[in-house]
Scaffold this motif. Structure first.
Motif, PDB file in Angstrom:
ATOM      1  N   THR A  72       0.828  -1.216   0.000  1.00 55.79           N
ATOM      2  CA  THR A  72       0.000   0.000   0.000  1.00 55.79           C
ATOM      3  C   THR A  72       0.862   1.266   0.000  1.00 55.79           C
ATOM      4  O   THR A  72       0.404   2.318   0.410  1.00 55.79           O
ATOM      5  N   LEU A  73       2.090   1.141  -0.467  1.00 58.08           N
ATOM      6  CA  LEU A  73       2.977   2.312  -0.516  1.00 58.08           C
ATOM      7  C   LEU A  73       2.408   3.345  -1.486  1.00 58.08           C
ATOM      8  O   LEU A  73       1.808   2.988  -2.506  1.00 58.08           O
ATOM      9  N   ASP A  74       2.617   4.618  -1.164  1.00 53.31           N
ATOM     10  CA  ASP A  74       2.132   5.669  -2.063  1.00 53.31           C
ATOM     11  C   ASP A  74       2.885   5.650  -3.385  1.00 53.31           C
ATOM     12  O   ASP A  74       2.297   5.785  -4.453  1.00 53.31           O
ATOM     13  N   ASP A  75       4.213   5.494  -3.315  1.00 55.66           N
ATOM     14  CA  ASP A  75       5.025   5.481  -4.541  1.00 55.66           C
ATOM     15  C   ASP A  75       4.940   4.130  -5.205  1.00 55.66           C
ATOM     16  O   ASP A  75       5.214   3.099  -4.578  1.00 55.66           O
ATOM     17  N   TRP A  76       4.567   4.104  -6.466  1.00 62.28           N
ATOM     18  CA  TRP A  76       4.455   2.861  -7.222  1.00 62.28           C
ATOM     19  C   TRP A  76       4.935   3.095  -8.628  1.00 62.28           C
ATOM     20  O   TRP A  76       4.534   4.101  -9.201  1.00 62.28           O
ATOM     21  N   LEU A  77       5.792   2.337  -9.189  1.00 61.06           N
ATOM     22  CA  LEU A  77       6.394   1.124  -8.682  1.00 61.06           C
ATOM     23  C   LEU A  77       7.127   1.386  -7.356  1.00 61.06           C
ATOM     24  O   LEU A  77       7.720   2.450  -7.187  1.00 61.06           O
ATOM     25  N   PRO A  78       7.164   0.377  -6.473  1.00 59.22           N
ATOM     26  CA  PRO A  78       7.770   0.594  -5.160  1.00 59.22           C
ATOM     27  C   PRO A  78       9.292   0.505  -5.210  1.00 59.22           C
ATOM     28  O   PRO A  78       9.879   0.224  -6.257  1.00 59.22           O
ATOM     29  N   TRP A  79       9.927   0.671  -4.058  1.00 62.02           N
ATOM     30  CA  TRP A  79      11.392   0.666  -3.975  1.00 62.02           C
ATOM     31  C   TRP A  79      11.978  -0.740  -4.077  1.00 62.02           C
ATOM     32  O   TRP A  79      13.181  -0.896  -4.229  1.00 62.02           O
ATOM     33  N   TYR A  80      11.155  -1.773  -3.981  1.00 63.72           N
ATOM     34  CA  TYR A  80      11.666  -3.141  -4.105  1.00 63.72           C
ATOM     35  C   TYR A  80      11.215  -3.732  -5.441  1.00 63.72           C
ATOM     36  O   TYR A  80      10.206  -3.301  -6.016  1.00 63.72           O
TER      37      TYR A  80
END
Ligand code: SAM
Length: 285
Positions: free
Chosen positions: A145-153
């Motif tokens: 549910t991270l705001d930034d997508w694509l995420p950091w992983y």
């Protein structure tokens, strides 16, 4: 001694007196062949090899998975562990792999992973973990549910109770289908890689586990928060028809059900992920 020059996991567990604490979800793995299989199941799924990747591990415990990750060539492993006894045990692994393993004491639910990982030198980060069952679902929700997508992983390779794994990959109209399925499938592709029997753990849990691999996919509409809100209302009363359950959102559901071409007498479990996306977009308008 194993090929990494370190002692068997059972010796580590007894020497550091790692009697398992249920409150910390401690079910340890002791078979490096199995943890090697887990490490290799994360290989290339996201187009990135272990050798090029930084691995973020939650709850390294006595180190069975950590050691397998390093033996399989992980560029660097960054781990967060809440139990200080396990952090002591990890020091031997750090000595065997100088500069390759950073272990932080902390609660994985609260830490900022990117601060712990630091400079990635442009390398992908894979999350690989035998999660403590009591916080496994909450961690998955945190990462999806991270705001930034694509995420950091670039990928998640995680151990869950099999029943949770089945909920993540469940299809509409099945008993397991619910909020976790939508979350797992809305902006990621999820699949169960293999089962892990209870006897593989010390102590053995009551249920079978499984390894789930989740790869984020490109940004989807609607916004995550809106989708979550609609999905929550729909499944919170999963036996009720949508025209009733969605009233909890505060406005008459019929106009936006119609705009999304969804029959108002349907129940939440009958809607596909795409149906939910259309519905959330119509609701947002
Ligand atoms: N990775 C080890 C293995 O495979 O044998 C241990 C896995 S055990 C299922 C879960 C581990 O997570 C334990 O070492 C436990 O202390 C740790 N843990 C539990 N809650 C945690 C939390 N909130 N944050 C970080 N670590 C946690």
């Amino acid at each position: 001694m194993y090929e990494d020059g370190l002692p068997p996991l059972r010796d580590v567990i007894s020497r550091y007196e790692l009697n398992a604490k249920k409150s910390l979800g401690q079910n340890f793995l002791t078979d490096l062949n199995l943890t090697g299989k887990i490490a290799r199941s994360a290989e290339g799924m996201d187009g990135c090899s272990l050798k090029d990747s930084i691995i973020y591990e939650v709850g390294p415990g006595p180190g069975a998975l950590t050691r397998a990750l390093l033996m399989n060539g992980a560029h660097r492993v960054v781990a967060v562990e809440v139990d200080p006894r396990c952090i002591e045990a990890q020091k031997e692994i750090q000595a065997a792999y100088p500069g390759k393993l950073d272990v932080f004491e902390g609660d994985a639910l609260l830490v900022n992973e990117r601060d712990l990982i630091g400079d990635t030198e442009g390398r992908p980060v894979k999350i690989i973990a035998n999660l403590p069952y009591n916080v496994g679902t909450a961690l998955l929700v945190k990462w999806l549910t991270l705001d930034d997508w694509l995420p950091w992983y670039s990928s998640l390779t995680l151990m869950f109770q099999k029943e949770v794994g089945q909920r993540i990959i469940a299809e509409p109209r099945s008993k397991a289908y619910g909020r976790l399925s939508i979350l797992g499938q809305f902006r990621a592709d999820a699949r169960i890689m293999f089962d892990v029997p209870a006897r593989a753990f010390t102590p053995a849990p009551k249920v079978t586990s499984c390894i789930v691999n989740i790869i984020p996919k490109e940004k989807q509409t609607p916004r995550q928060k809106i989708l979550e809100k609609v999905v929550y209302a729909a499944f919170n009363q999963r036996r009720k028809m949508l025209r009733t359950s969605l009233k909890a959102l505060g406005k008459d559901p019929l106009p936006y059900l119609k705009a999304a071409s969804i029959i108002p007498t349907c129940r939440a479990e009958e809607l596909t992920v795409e149906d939910f996306c259309r519905l959330a977009k119509a609701y947002e308008k």
